[in-house]
Design an enzyme around this catalytic site. Structure first.
Site, short mmCIF file in Angstrom:
data_model
loop_
_atom_site.label_atom_id
_atom_site.label_comp_id
_atom_site.label_asym_id
_atom_site.label_seq_id
_atom_site.Cartn_x
_atom_site.Cartn_y
_atom_site.Cartn_z
N CYS A 102 -18.56 6.31 12.42
CA CYS A 102 -18.77 5.12 13.26
C CYS A 102 -19.67 5.39 14.46
CB CYS A 102 -17.44 4.62 13.81
SG CYS A 102 -16.18 4.54 12.59
N1 CO8 Z 1 -3.78 -9.62 3.05
C1 CO8 Z 1 -2.46 -9.77 3.25
N2 CO8 Z 1 -1.68 -8.84 3.82
C2 CO8 Z 1 -2.27 -7.70 4.21
C3 CO8 Z 1 -3.64 -7.46 4.03
C4 CO8 Z 1 -4.40 -8.47 3.41
N3 CO8 Z 1 -5.70 -8.31 3.18
N4 CO8 Z 1 -3.94 -6.25 4.52
C5 CO8 Z 1 -2.82 -5.72 4.99
N5 CO8 Z 1 -1.78 -6.58 4.79
C6 CO8 Z 1 -0.38 -6.38 5.12
C7 CO8 Z 1 -0.04 -4.92 5.18
O1 CO8 Z 1 0.13 -4.39 3.89
C8 CO8 Z 1 1.22 -4.95 5.97
O2 CO8 Z 1 2.27 -5.31 5.11
P1 CO8 Z 1 3.61 -4.43 5.04
O3 CO8 Z 1 4.14 -4.48 6.44
O4 CO8 Z 1 4.41 -5.11 4.01
O5 CO8 Z 1 3.13 -3.05 4.64
C9 CO8 Z 1 0.98 -6.09 6.96
O6 CO8 Z 1 -0.05 -6.89 6.38
C10 CO8 Z 1 0.56 -5.63 8.32
O7 CO8 Z 1 -0.49 -4.65 8.16
P2 CO8 Z 1 -1.10 -3.85 9.32
O8 CO8 Z 1 -0.02 -3.43 10.29
O9 CO8 Z 1 -2.00 -2.78 8.76
O10 CO8 Z 1 -2.01 -4.99 10.00
P3 CO8 Z 1 -2.80 -4.92 11.34
O11 CO8 Z 1 -2.45 -6.12 12.13
O12 CO8 Z 1 -2.72 -3.59 11.97
O13 CO8 Z 1 -4.33 -5.12 10.85
C11 CO8 Z 1 -6.28 -3.75 10.56
C12 CO8 Z 1 -4.94 -4.17 10.00
C13 CO8 Z 1 -7.22 -4.94 10.58
C14 CO8 Z 1 -6.85 -2.68 9.63
C15 CO8 Z 1 -6.12 -3.20 11.98
O14 CO8 Z 1 -5.10 -2.27 12.04
C16 CO8 Z 1 -7.37 -2.53 12.51
O15 CO8 Z 1 -8.44 -3.10 12.54
N6 CO8 Z 1 -7.25 -1.29 12.99
C17 CO8 Z 1 -8.39 -0.55 13.51
C18 CO8 Z 1 -9.23 -0.20 12.39
C19 CO8 Z 1 -10.46 0.52 12.77
O16 CO8 Z 1 -11.10 0.36 13.77
N7 CO8 Z 1 -10.84 1.34 11.89
C20 CO8 Z 1 -12.01 2.05 12.02
C21 CO8 Z 1 -12.75 1.80 10.82
S1 CO8 Z 1 -13.69 3.17 10.47
C22 CO8 Z 1 -15.24 2.81 10.95
O17 CO8 Z 1 -15.47 1.96 11.76
C23 CO8 Z 1 -16.33 3.57 10.23
C24 CO8 Z 1 -15.80 4.54 9.21
C25 CO8 Z 1 -16.86 5.02 8.29
C26 CO8 Z 1 -17.38 3.92 7.40
C27 CO8 Z 1 -16.60 3.75 6.14
C28 CO8 Z 1 -17.26 2.73 5.23
C29 CO8 Z 1 -16.58 2.53 3.89
#
Ligand code: CO8
Length: 372
Positions: A155
Site C-alpha cells: 500500500c
Molecule cells: N457481505 C456480508 N457480510 C460480510 C461481508 C460481505 N461482503 N464481508 C464480511 N461480512 C461479515 C463478516 O463475515 C462478519 O461476519 P461474522 O461476524 O459472522 O464472521 C461480519 O460481516 C463483520 O465483519 P468484519 O468485522 O470483518 O467487518 P468490518 O466492519 O470490520 O469491515 C472491512 C470489514 C471493510 C474489511 C474493514 O475491517 C476494513 O476496511 N479494515 C481495514 C482494511 C484495510 O485497510 N486493509 C488494508 C488493505 S491492504 C492494502 O491497502 C494494499 C494491500 C496490497 C494490495 C492487495 C491487492 C489484492
C-alpha cells in the site's frame, strides 16, 4: 535546492464492476458450490461459501464500484478471476502498458518530454514478473536515457517511491524522476471470499519529481518533507511468490491470494497513521488544522474518517479530505495519488497538503507538500 512534484497523471481503466454485479456473481457461485458439496459441508469436510451483501459493502467500506483492467472472467461463476491473455516476450507487457498511459499523462502535466527524465521508478503492490524490471521496459518504451528500477511496498509503494525520488533529486543522482504506480491488483483477489471480494480495483498513476528550477508544469508542489514508518504484521498477507513452485503449491490456494484480518488492521493502523501524520507535521512546525488538503490512502471510508477525526477533532468535508474509493475502491498504493490527481488544481500558492499511505507491512509513508 527545492524539489517539486511537477506534474501528475491518472489512467482509469474503462471497465467498471459494480457492487451489485460482484454480489450477484459471488452469491450464485455460493449456491452452486454449496449445492455441489452439500454432503461434505454437512459432514464438516468442507466449509460453505458465505454470501455477500451490497448494503454491508457500502456501510463497511464506502466502496460503490471499482474499475478493472480486464472484466472478462471476474463475474463468471465457473472462473471467478480475470481472463488475461498471456503476452509474448517481444510484446509490451500488460503492466508496462498501463504504466505508460499514466506516465504520458504525468509528463504532459509537467510539460516534459522523455529527454528531460533521468530515472524511472515503477512502484506498486505486485509486478507481473521479477525481471527484466517493468520500469526498464517503460524506460525503453519512452526512450529515456538513465536508469530505472521496480519497488514493492504494498500500500505504501507510491509514497515510498516518491520519497526515494525526492532523495535522488536532492542528492543530484537524477534531475528528474518519473514515478509510476501501475496497480493491477484484481488477479490477486479471491472473488469467492465475501470478506475481500469487494475491496480492490485497478488503476495506474504517475508523478514527475524534479528540481524546482527545471519545472514548467502549471501546478507544482514543493516537497517540504517525507517520512516513513514500518512495523511487521501478518494481518494483511499474500503468500504467492516464486518459491510457490518449489512447494508444489496451488497458486489459487486461499493463502496465496490477498487475505487479511480487516478488524485488526483497522484498529492497529488508524492510531499509527494519525500519530505518524501529527509527528510529521510537528517536525515542520505545522499543526493538522493548517493543512488545506489531505490526500489520504483510500482503503476504507470509516478508517479515513477516524484518522481525520483524531487529527482535526471533527469530521472534515470532502474538500479537505477527498474520497475516491466510492468509485475506485482500494487501489493499493495508488489511492492517495488518485485523490491528488483529482483534487489539487484549486489550491492556492502557499497551501499545505499532506499525501499519506498506510496498510500492508504495516507500512506508512507521507509527503508534506506546499503549492508553489
Ligand atoms: N457481505 C456480508 N457480510 C460480510 C461481508 C460481505 N461482503 N464481508 C464480511 N461480512 C461479515 C463478516 O463475515 C462478519 O461476519 P461474522 O461476524 O459472522 O464472521 C461480519 O460481516 C463483520 O465483519 P468484519 O468485522 O470483518 O467487518 P468490518 O466492519 O470490520 O469491515 C472491512 C470489514 C471493510 C474489511 C474493514 O475491517 C476494513 O476496511 N479494515 C481495514 C482494511 C484495510 O485497510 N486493509 C488494508 C488493505 S491492504 C492494502 O491497502 C494494499 C494491500 C496490497 C494490495 C492487495 C491487492 C489484492
Amino acid at each position: 535546492d527545492k524539489v517539486v512534484i511537477g506534474g501528475a497523471g491518472l489512467w482509469t481503466p474503462e471497465h467498471v464492476v459494480t457492487n451489485e454485479e460482484l454480489v450477484t456473481s459471488l452469491n450464485a457461485y455460493a449456491d452452486q458450490f454449496n449445492d455441489r458439496y452439500a454432503d461434505q459441508i454437512a459432514s464438516g469436510e468442507k466449509e460453505a461459501v458465505r454470501k455477500s451483501d451490497v448494503d454491508f459493502i457500502v456501510k463497511a467500506s464506502g466502496i460503490k464500484q471499482r474499475h478493472v483492467y480486464i472484466k472478462d472472467g471476474i463475474l463468471d461463476i465457473d472462473r471467478m478471476k480475470p481472463r488475461i491473455p498471456e503476452r509474448k516476450d517481444d510484446e509490451l507487457s500488460h503492466q508496462a502498458e498501463v504504466a505508460l498511459h499514466a506516465a504520458r499523462r504525468a509528463l504532459e502535466a509537467a510539460r516534459k518530454s522523455p529527454d528531460d527524465i533521468d530515472a524511472v521508478i515503477v512502484s506498486c503492490a505486485y509486478t507481473e514478473r521479477y525481471y527484466p524490471a517493468i520500469a526498464i521496459e517503460v524506460q525503453h518504451a519512452l526512450g529515456i536515457e538513465g536508469y530505472a528500477f521496480d519497488m514493492l511496498v504494498a500500500c505504501s509503494a507510491a509514497t515510498f517511491a516518491l520519497h526515494r525520488a525526492w532523495e535522488m533529486v536532492r542528492t543530484g543522482s537524477a534531475r528528474s524522476v518519473l514515478v509510476i504506480n501501475p496497480e493491477l491488483v484484481t488477479p490477486q483477489i479471491n472473488f469467492c471470499d465475501r470478506d475481500s471480494h469487494f475491496i480492490f480495483g485497478d488503476v495506474a498513476t504517475a508523478m514527475v519529481v524534479e528540481r524546482a528550477d527545471d519545472a514548467r508544469g502549471e501546478d507544482q508542489f514543493e516537497i517540504l518533507g517525507a517520512q516513513a514508518h514500518t512495523l511487521y504484521s501478518n494481518n494483511i498477507r499474500s503468500n504467492f511468490g516464486y518459491l510457490s513452485r518449489g512447494y508444489d503449491a496451488d497458486p489459487f490456494a486461499v493463502d496465496k491470494l490477498f487475505h487479511q484480518e480487516g478488524r485488526s488492521v483497522f484498529k492497529e493502523v488508524c492510531p499509527m497513521a494519525a500519530q505518524h501524520l501529527t509527528d510529521h507535521l510537528a517536525l515542520h512546525g505545522f499543526t493538522p488544522g493548517q493543512v488545506r488538503r489531505w490526500w489520504l490512502h483510500q482503503a476504507n471510508i470509516n478508517m479515513n474518517q477516524l484518522i481525520a477525526k483524531r487529527l482535526l477533532g471533527s469530521l472534515p468535508d470532502n474538500d479537505v479530505a477527498p474520497t475516491v474509493l466510492d468509485q475506485y475502491a482500494n487501489t493499493a498504493s495508488a489511492g492517495s495519488i488518485i485523490a491528488f490527481n483529482r483534487y489539487h488544481r484549486d489550491m492556492k500558492a502557499g497551501d499545505i497538503g499532506m499525501l499519506c499511505s498506510f496498510g500492508a507491512g504495516y507500512s506508512i509513508g507521507s509527503l508534506l507538500l506546499r503549492k508553489t
